[in-house]
Design an enzyme around this catalytic site. Sequence first.
Site, short mmCIF file in Angstrom:
data_model
loop_
_atom_site.label_atom_id
_atom_site.label_comp_id
_atom_site.label_asym_id
_atom_site.label_seq_id
_atom_site.Cartn_x
_atom_site.Cartn_y
_atom_site.Cartn_z
N MET A 1 -53.56 -10.61 -65.53
CA MET A 1 -53.60 -11.47 -66.72
C MET A 1 -54.87 -12.33 -66.70
O MET A 1 -54.96 -13.33 -67.42
CB MET A 1 -52.36 -12.35 -66.79
N LEU B 1 -59.00 -14.75 -62.60
CA LEU B 1 -59.01 -14.02 -61.32
C LEU B 1 -59.31 -14.94 -60.14
O LEU B 1 -60.13 -15.85 -60.23
CB LEU B 1 -60.05 -12.90 -61.38
N GLY C 1 -56.62 -13.50 -54.64
CA GLY C 1 -55.46 -12.60 -54.63
C GLY C 1 -55.75 -11.34 -55.44
O GLY C 1 -55.58 -10.21 -54.96
N HIS C 2 -56.24 -11.56 -56.67
CA HIS C 2 -56.62 -10.41 -57.49
C HIS C 2 -57.75 -9.61 -56.82
O HIS C 2 -57.74 -8.38 -56.83
CB HIS C 2 -57.15 -10.87 -58.85
N GLN D 1 -43.90 -10.93 -71.96
CA GLN D 1 -43.25 -11.37 -70.72
C GLN D 1 -43.11 -12.88 -70.62
O GLN D 1 -42.69 -13.40 -69.60
CB GLN D 1 -43.98 -10.80 -69.51
P1 AMP Z 1 -51.31 -11.79 -62.54
O1 AMP Z 1 -52.69 -11.91 -63.10
O2 AMP Z 1 -50.73 -13.07 -62.07
O3 AMP Z 1 -50.40 -10.98 -63.44
O4 AMP Z 1 -51.46 -10.91 -61.22
C1 AMP Z 1 -52.05 -9.64 -61.23
C2 AMP Z 1 -51.77 -8.94 -59.93
O5 AMP Z 1 -52.33 -9.70 -58.85
C3 AMP Z 1 -50.26 -8.82 -59.63
O6 AMP Z 1 -50.00 -7.55 -59.06
C4 AMP Z 1 -50.03 -9.93 -58.65
O7 AMP Z 1 -48.94 -9.68 -57.78
C5 AMP Z 1 -51.34 -9.93 -57.88
N1 AMP Z 1 -51.52 -11.23 -57.24
C6 AMP Z 1 -51.51 -12.45 -57.84
N2 AMP Z 1 -51.65 -13.44 -56.92
C7 AMP Z 1 -51.74 -12.82 -55.71
C8 AMP Z 1 -51.88 -13.28 -54.37
N3 AMP Z 1 -51.96 -14.58 -54.07
N4 AMP Z 1 -51.94 -12.37 -53.37
C9 AMP Z 1 -51.85 -11.04 -53.66
N5 AMP Z 1 -51.71 -10.54 -54.90
C10 AMP Z 1 -51.66 -11.41 -55.91
#
Ligand code: AMP
Length: 286
Positions: free
Chosen positions: A30, A33, A36-37, A61
Amino acid sequence: MKIVKRPDIMQRIAGRLKRRGKSIGFVPTMGALHEGHLSLIRRARRANDILVVSIFVNPLQFGPSEDLKRYPRPFEKDKKLCRKEGVDFIFYPGAESLYPRDFKTRIAVNDLEDVLCGKSRPGHFRGVATVVAKLFNIVQPDTAYFGQKDAQQAVIIRRMARDLNMPLNIAVMPVVREKDGLAMSSRNVYLDADERRDAAVLPQALKLAEGLVKKNVRDSAKIVSKMKELIQQRKTASVDYISVVDPDGLLPVRRINPCSRALIALAVRIGRTRLIDNIMVGNKGR
Ligand code: AMP
């Protein structure tokens, strides 16, 4: 690096690449970034010929009282990060192109969507499963990368892909954390200084649980109550849930069996911000 907004064009590009025998790695996000991303993006970059990152804040969602409007959208910064990491395509659709007025379909992953975060976010995982299925059809990845940070989401996507015979691999990568252990999240920017300090109690509670399991405490209720006790010491924190479940079916685990794995997952409100985190225990910590 190309930025593609139209689903039909992204789908055509992906189809052409696949016919030429290229492997496609895909990281759905989403945006906003962070490291984690980037851990998913780097892994995907290494393992595939072509890397597609999607940036889409999926309205389906978000509940009516959730943070859809104020969710951070720093697209220029995201673009720079993607370029630096060697992303080939950013898929950046508008909501109206993914959800035209007459859009009717939802994907439900029964039972798994109703527990843990599903209880306080009704409809959330249907929104997630639906958009991820659409993105898979458009991007046609060989492997899609998700984070263990959103443990329930990863379980649901895996199950959806298996149940619907989707022709791809799902890779789940470990949680990336800040120095004090807080799981990185785009929502951490909502925290003020006091809240940011208090938020470190989430990983501390998980560490406490891990320590108890290592000391042979097996009773989930006891572990959960110790975790709650710790969290409630922080002024801005209130527990949404803490659950010990099996990591495939997400069913409650009453006693942790040292020979099999259990997932300890929690959601805690820090001020107005709802944060989630989790840890896997048992099976000698694997
Ligand atoms: P989001 O942008 O929050 O929808 O996250 C996109 C992807 O990044 C999803 O698969 C999340 O699980 C992963 N993600 C977000 N934060 C982390 C993190 N701290 N460590 C590992 N993966 C992450």
